[in-house]
Design a protein around this motif. Structure first.
Motif, mmCIF file in Angstrom:
data_model
loop_
_atom_site.group_PDB
_atom_site.id
_atom_site.type_symbol
_atom_site.label_atom_id
_atom_site.label_comp_id
_atom_site.label_asym_id
_atom_site.label_seq_id
_atom_site.Cartn_x
_atom_site.Cartn_y
_atom_site.Cartn_z
ATOM 1 N N ASP A 54 0.877 -1.408 -0.126
ATOM 2 C CA ASP A 54 0.077 -0.093 0.268
ATOM 3 C C ASP A 54 0.783 1.167 0.097
ATOM 4 N N GLU B 13 -7.348 0.129 -3.900
ATOM 5 C CA GLU B 13 -6.619 -1.010 -4.227
ATOM 6 C C GLU B 13 -5.485 -1.155 -3.300
ATOM 7 N N GLU B 14 -5.108 -2.543 -2.838
ATOM 8 C CA GLU B 14 -4.234 -2.699 -2.031
ATOM 9 C C GLU B 14 -2.760 -2.855 -3.013
ATOM 10 N N MET B 15 -2.310 -1.640 -3.233
ATOM 11 C CA MET B 15 -1.054 -1.863 -4.376
ATOM 12 C C MET B 15 -0.170 -0.934 -3.833
ATOM 13 N N ILE C 169 -6.015 4.256 -7.632
ATOM 14 C CA ILE C 169 -5.563 2.855 -7.244
ATOM 15 C C ILE C 169 -5.033 2.935 -5.668
ATOM 16 N N MET C 170 -4.446 3.924 -5.239
ATOM 17 C CA MET C 170 -4.031 4.211 -3.898
ATOM 18 C C MET C 170 -5.157 4.331 -2.965
ATOM 19 N N GLU C 171 -6.417 4.773 -3.526
ATOM 20 C CA GLU C 171 -7.489 4.815 -2.664
ATOM 21 C C GLU C 171 -8.267 3.525 -2.506
HETATM 22 MG MG MG Z 1 -4.351 1.498 -1.416
#
Ligand code: MG
Ligand code: SF4
Length: 315
Positions: free
Chosen positions: A34, A203-205, A199-201
């Motif tokens: 994250d 997804e766990e990426m 994506i940052m908001e």
């Molecule tokens: Mg995230």
């Protein structure tokens, strides 16, 4: 947050003719799930080489020393098939030259859909819907048209956005993005930033973002690493470093921004084939002293960050 990636003492060299090019020297950092880490620095400072090293795209002999661990696995010792699988599914990669990432013989729709079909059980129809959604998020209002295009029918900027759509479509755990906004015009840069923010908001990426665009770095980064001549010279919390840079090179880099008066750093970076004695930045540093010319500074902790500078450590 648990640790996803751990890089220890990575050094990368190439032999070019008679010369040895030391592209990266003793770089260490980790990355949590994250987290967004941006690497910034002038062209040729080694940041793209780090992206290639993590992606497993360097010849093995170039990795002189160091370790790259992803989810505890040593990426250099896993079999090639496992590495290919990781790259398609768990690790998304956006490299600088988008045309190299796309196959000229297949349409964009086919290529992105293949990524989904290869790694999931999704149907062709569902995959097509996913591709259309990803292209829409990249600013293409009519994805049906884009899906039928071949890479040579699209501009470099469009291909860049196709590659980003493809690399993120399976929500990898780690995205490595090397200059994803280079060559794009303002509104397209905004599309890429918006997609990264989504994506940052949602997804766990974790993301390693390599950029020379400090405005993009400032907007997206949790942590920032400043690189000079193959070394990390300052690394820490992005907000803190943007508020108050410590290293003279970081100060110079930020001073060259338009809002700070566009004052360029005098001189140029040394060629990677030449070893500069002492601090690698000393020929360009207004703060240098005799010790800077003689002794190579180590990367050490000062307050909330790592800094490689004799002066900063003596204050
Ligand atoms: Mg995230
Ligand atoms: Fe400048 Fe010396 Fe610090 Fe290098 S070690 S950045 S030359 S003050």
């Amino acid at each position: 947050m648990s640790r996803l990636l751990d890089i220890k003492n990575l050094s990368v060299s190439f032999v070019s003719g008679e010369e040895t090019v030391r592209a990266v020297t003793d770089v260490s950092f980790d990355l949590c799930e994250d987290e967004v880490l941006t690497l910034v620095g002038e062209t040729g400072c080694g940041k793209s080489i780090i992206a290639h090293a993590i992606s497993g795209l360097l010849p093995p002999e170039a990795l002189v020393s160091g370790e790259i661990r992803y989810k505890e696995k040593d990426l250099q010792s896993i079999p090639e098939e496992e590495r290919v699988l990781l790259r398609g599914c768990e690790i998304g990669i956006v490299l600088q030259n988008p045309s190299r990432a796309l196959n000229p013989l297949y349409t964009i729709g086919h290529q992105i859909r293949e990524t989904i079909l290869r790694h999931t059980e999704k149907s062709k129809e569902e995959s097509n819907r996913m591709v259309a959604g990803a292209l829409r998020r990249m600013g293409f209002s009519d994805p049906g048209i884009e899906m039928k295009r071949y890479p040579f029918e699209s501009s470099g900027g469009m291909n860049q956005r196709f590659v980003i759509a493809s690399s993120t479509i399976l929500s990898p755990d780690l995205l490595i993005a090397d200059e994803p906004t280079t060559g794009l015009d303002r509104s397209r840069i905004q599309d890429v930033i918006t997609e990264f923010e989504r994506i940052m908001e949602e997804e766990e990426m974790a993301i390693i973002l390599i950029t020379h665009d400090l405005a993009v770095a400032r907007r997206l980064a949790d942590r920032i690493g400043i690189m000079y001549a193959g070394e990390v010279v300052e690394m820490g919390d992005a907000n803190r470093i943007f508020e108050e840079p410590y290293h003279p090179y970081t100060k110079g880099l930020f001073g060259s921004l338009p809002e700070n008066g566009c004052v360029p750093i005098p001189g140029v970076s040394p060629p990677m084939s030449r070893i500069v004695s002492g601090c690698r930045f000393h020929p360009r540093c207004g703060k240098r002293t005799a010790v800077c010319e003689r002794d190579h500074p180590q990367l050490g902790m000062i307050d909330d960050r790592y800094v490689r500078c004799h002066l900063c450590h003596s204050q």
